[in-house]
Design a protein around this motif. Structure first.
Motif, PDB file in Angstrom:
ATOM      1  N   UNK A 178      19.892  44.071  16.653  1.00 35.61           N
ATOM      2  CA  UNK A 178      20.051  45.108  17.661  1.00 35.61           C
ATOM      3  C   UNK A 178      21.383  45.830  17.529  1.00 35.61           C
ATOM      4  N   UNK A 179      22.323  45.277  16.800  1.00 34.58           N
ATOM      5  CA  UNK A 179      23.643  45.889  16.731  1.00 34.58           C
ATOM      6  C   UNK A 179      23.882  46.779  15.544  1.00 34.58           C
ATOM      7  N   UNK A 180      22.880  47.022  14.691  1.00 31.84           N
ATOM      8  CA  UNK A 180      23.099  47.758  13.456  1.00 31.84           C
ATOM      9  C   UNK A 180      23.556  49.186  13.705  1.00 31.84           C
ATOM     10  N   UNK A 181      24.503  49.641  12.886  1.00 30.39           N
ATOM     11  CA  UNK A 181      24.949  51.020  12.955  1.00 30.39           C
ATOM     12  C   UNK A 181      24.734  51.689  11.607  1.00 30.39           C
ATOM     13  N   UNK A 182      24.719  53.011  11.623  1.00 32.04           N
ATOM     14  CA  UNK A 182      24.586  53.796  10.412  1.00 32.04           C
ATOM     15  C   UNK A 182      25.359  55.093  10.578  1.00 32.04           C
ATOM     16  N   UNK A 183      25.196  56.007   9.619  1.00 32.53           N
ATOM     17  CA  UNK A 183      25.879  57.300   9.639  1.00 32.53           C
ATOM     18  C   UNK A 183      24.828  58.405   9.597  1.00 32.53           C
ATOM     19  N   UNK A 184      25.012  59.428  10.421  1.00 25.86           N
ATOM     20  CA  UNK A 184      24.096  60.558  10.439  1.00 25.86           C
ATOM     21  C   UNK A 184      24.833  61.858  10.141  1.00 25.86           C
ATOM     22  N   UNK A 185      24.861  62.272   8.854  1.00 27.01           N
ATOM     23  CA  UNK A 185      25.303  63.642   8.591  1.00 27.01           C
ATOM     24  C   UNK A 185      24.276  64.559   9.272  1.00 27.01           C
ATOM     25  N   UNK A 186      24.694  65.407  10.192  1.00 27.50           N
ATOM     26  CA  UNK A 186      23.718  66.087  11.044  1.00 27.50           C
ATOM     27  C   UNK A 186      22.681  66.864  10.245  1.00 27.50           C
ATOM     28  N   UNK A 187      23.122  67.759   9.359  1.00 24.24           N
ATOM     29  CA  UNK A 187      22.192  68.589   8.600  1.00 24.24           C
ATOM     30  C   UNK A 187      22.953  69.265   7.459  1.00 24.24           C
ATOM     31  N   UNK A 188      22.238  69.792   6.472  1.00 29.58           N
ATOM     32  CA  UNK A 188      22.917  70.473   5.358  1.00 29.58           C
ATOM     33  C   UNK A 188      23.711  71.703   5.794  1.00 29.58           C
ATOM     34  N   UNK A 189      23.418  72.256   6.978  1.00 35.22           N
ATOM     35  CA  UNK A 189      24.068  73.498   7.414  1.00 35.22           C
ATOM     36  C   UNK A 189      25.157  73.278   8.460  1.00 35.22           C
ATOM     37  N   UNK A 193      30.283  71.096   2.071  1.00 40.04           N
ATOM     38  CA  UNK A 193      29.723  70.436   0.889  1.00 40.04           C
ATOM     39  C   UNK A 193      30.471  69.151   0.543  1.00 40.04           C
ATOM     40  N   UNK A 194      31.791  69.211   0.551  1.00 44.57           N
ATOM     41  CA  UNK A 194      32.569  68.020   0.212  1.00 44.57           C
ATOM     42  C   UNK A 194      32.414  66.909   1.233  1.00 44.57           C
ATOM     43  N   UNK A 195      32.211  67.278   2.494  1.00 43.63           N
ATOM     44  CA  UNK A 195      32.024  66.280   3.548  1.00 43.63           C
ATOM     45  C   UNK A 195      30.711  65.529   3.324  1.00 43.63           C
ATOM     46  N   UNK A 196      29.638  66.267   3.046  1.00 42.03           N
ATOM     47  CA  UNK A 196      28.342  65.630   2.787  1.00 42.03           C
ATOM     48  C   UNK A 196      28.442  64.634   1.634  1.00 42.03           C
ATOM     49  N   UNK A 197      29.095  65.044   0.553  1.00 42.88           N
ATOM     50  CA  UNK A 197      29.231  64.157  -0.601  1.00 42.88           C
ATOM     51  C   UNK A 197      30.052  62.920  -0.257  1.00 42.88           C
ATOM     52  N   UNK A 198      31.120  63.099   0.511  1.00 41.37           N
ATOM     53  CA  UNK A 198      31.972  61.963   0.860  1.00 41.37           C
ATOM     54  C   UNK A 198      31.267  61.007   1.810  1.00 41.37           C
ATOM     55  N   UNK A 199      30.418  61.519   2.690  1.00 41.97           N
ATOM     56  CA  UNK A 199      29.674  60.644   3.586  1.00 41.97           C
ATOM     57  C   UNK A 199      28.751  59.714   2.808  1.00 41.97           C
ATOM     58  N   UNK A 256      17.117  69.433  -3.096  1.00 43.27           N
ATOM     59  CA  UNK A 256      17.849  69.351  -4.360  1.00 43.27           C
ATOM     60  C   UNK A 256      19.358  69.368  -4.119  1.00 43.27           C
ATOM     61  N   UNK A 257      19.801  70.151  -3.141  1.00 41.36           N
ATOM     62  CA  UNK A 257      21.217  70.213  -2.790  1.00 41.36           C
ATOM     63  C   UNK A 257      21.732  68.854  -2.355  1.00 41.36           C
ATOM     64  N   UNK A 258      21.004  68.183  -1.462  1.00 42.59           N
ATOM     65  CA  UNK A 258      21.424  66.853  -1.017  1.00 42.59           C
ATOM     66  C   UNK A 258      21.387  65.850  -2.162  1.00 42.59           C
ATOM     67  N   UNK A 261      24.430  66.002  -4.283  1.00 43.25           N
ATOM     68  CA  UNK A 261      25.598  65.423  -3.616  1.00 43.25           C
ATOM     69  C   UNK A 261      25.531  63.902  -3.500  1.00 43.25           C
ATOM     70  N   UNK A 262      24.412  63.304  -3.938  1.00 45.97           N
ATOM     71  CA  UNK A 262      24.302  61.847  -3.930  1.00 45.97           C
ATOM     72  C   UNK A 262      23.792  61.246  -2.642  1.00 45.97           C
ATOM     73  N   UNK A 263      23.199  62.061  -1.765  1.00 42.23           N
ATOM     74  CA  UNK A 263      22.742  61.514  -0.487  1.00 42.23           C
ATOM     75  C   UNK A 263      21.373  60.855  -0.571  1.00 42.23           C
TER      76      UNK A 263
END
Length: 440
Positions: A178-189, A193-199, A256-258, A261-263
């Motif tokens: 029940x305690x699991x967390x994750x990360x949600x990059x909101x959307x490609x827009x 670009x660098x933030x998405x890749x770093x996430x 393809x963009x995501x 970036x390695x997502x």
């Protein structure tokens, strides 16, 4: 003391055929046996039996929602001409909600989810005070820390440090349950670009799952390809100065963009996918990415439904989500499954397995999207080793297909939801009184 035995006239384990007059035995919040009632009772003669009316199923998995926006239902009660039209209305209400009790709103959403038979959730958390609500309610799943609005410059200055400190704050509970967390990059827009890749790099480093909105709007492709269109105008109006806008796009569609970036990986699942084309669906399959379909939310925003028939025909991994009450009439996952059933037929799906596959998407498929279909405390099925998460629906299939009956007649008819929050299961009885939740 023997285990508690939960039985019903029909049990749908999902991972194996339906069990008429079935039962599960539960000990320490986990299923230890499942099968015909007479066999389970004979195996555990000292067990206490709780007999449930109707059809018992694994708890539903809501693979995309935002519990904290439960009190923004005024936005979701309207219909819109486009995603951008809805987004403008949502932003106006959200940004005028200074001092809002997001924690209380999220708690209300969690109780609504339980009332509709949901026991696990992919909850996108925008404001950190809403973070504990899912876990406090005993819901399994993943709470995804949302990241949006950062340029590469703001990310380097404060954004990255803020996210990593928040992740470390919850590091003791990230492994699962029940305690699991994750990360949600909101959307490609909504991120540079660098933030998405770093996430993507940070998620792998911390061992966290990711979840992102993808191709909800028909204009998202124009944005990533050329940096133009309604979404580009909306992003500029919000004051974001992203590389895509300066460079005139990437020449690539959103998927393809995501991927560049390695997502894209099995640790990520996407929400919506309304405008996925064949090549994009194939790329998501190749990367092991599940798609959480939210058709009622799409209708509120004036969008076409997702290509559910194609996704099923091609063998794509799908799950089901409601989105939040800010874009959906309710948090009843079965209502979305019912819409998907009709939509798949409209799109030409003719195989007799449709109802079963869609119900699997709302249970085991959602568990797979969240990384909770295997290992200790897994959800989405009623098999030995799984968490004691199930729902009971007041329907009687008779001689009909039980999956179709459940989808067509089950929405709004959940009579009890049980979660593995206590040794023998925590029982949440369906009632208008939010305090009527008790443990056995």
């Amino acid at each position: 003391m023997g285990p508690v035995i939960h039985s019903a006239p029909l049990v749908l384990p999902v991972t194996r055929p339906p069990i008429p007059d079935g039962a599960i035995a539960v000990r320490h919040g986990r299923v230890v046996a499942a099968g015909p009632r007479r066999e389970v009772l004979a195996r555990f003669p000292g067990g206490e039996e709780l007999r449930w009316p109707g059809v018992m199923t694994p708890g539903l998995v809501n693979a995309h929602t935002h519990l904290q926006f439960t009190r923004m239902a005024e936005v979701g009660r309207q219909y819109y001409d486009s995603f951008e039209d809805w987004s403008t209305t949502f932003d106006s209400v959200y940004f005028s909600s200074a001092g809002a009790d997001w924690a209380g709103s999220a708690r209300e959403g969690a109780l609504l989810a339980l009332r509709h038979g949901t026991t696990a959730i992919a909850d996108v958390v925008t404001d950190i005070e809403a973070m504990p609500a899912r876990q406090q309610a005993g819901l399994a799943g993943v709470s995804y820390l949302e990241v949006l609005g950062d340029t590469d410059a703001s990310w380097a200055k404060t954004g990255r440090d803020h996210l990593t400190s928040t992740v470390r704050q919850f590091a003791g509970v990230r492994a699962g349950g029940t305690g699991a967390i994750g990360i949600s990059p909101h959307a490609p827009y909504t991120l540079d670009t660098g933030v998405l890749a770093d996430l993507a790099v940070l998620a792998r480093g911390f061992g966290l799952r990711q979840h992102i909105h993808l191709l909800e709007s028909v204009h998202e492709r124009e944005y990533t390809v050329s940096g133009t269109g309604p979404i580009a105008r909306l992003v500029r109006e919000l004051g974001f100065d992203f590389e895509i806008l300066r460079a005139g796009g990437t020449g690539q569609g959103p998927v393809a963009f995501l991927d560049t970036l390695g997502l894209l990986s099995p640790d990520l699942h996407v929400a919506h996918g309304v405008h996925l084309d064949g090549d994009e669906r194939a790329l998501l399959r190749a990367r092991g990415v599940s798609v959480a379909l939210c058709p009622r939310s799409n209708r509120t925003l004036g969008l076409d439904g997702p290509p559910v028939a194609a996704l099923l025909e091609e063998g794509s991994a799908i799950a089901v989500g409601t989105d939040s009450l800010a874009s959906s009439p309710s948090l009843d996952v079965l209502e979305d499954v019912r819409v998907l059933l009709a939509l798949a037929r409209e799109q030409g799906y003719r195989r007799p397995d449709l109802a079963r596959r869609l119900f699997e998407a709302a249970t085991d498929g959602g568990a797979r999207a969240l990384g909770l279909a295997t290992g200790p405390g897994r959800v989405g099925s009623l098999e030995p080793g799984a968490r004691c998460d199930f729902a009971v629906f007041a329907v009687d299939p008779g001689e009909r297909d039980p999956y179709r009956t459940l989808i067509e007649d089950g929405p709004g008819r959940c009579v009890a939801t049980v979660t593995g929050a206590h040794d023998s299961g925590r029982v949440h009885l369906t009632t208008s009184d939010p305090e009527a939740h008790r443990g056995y």
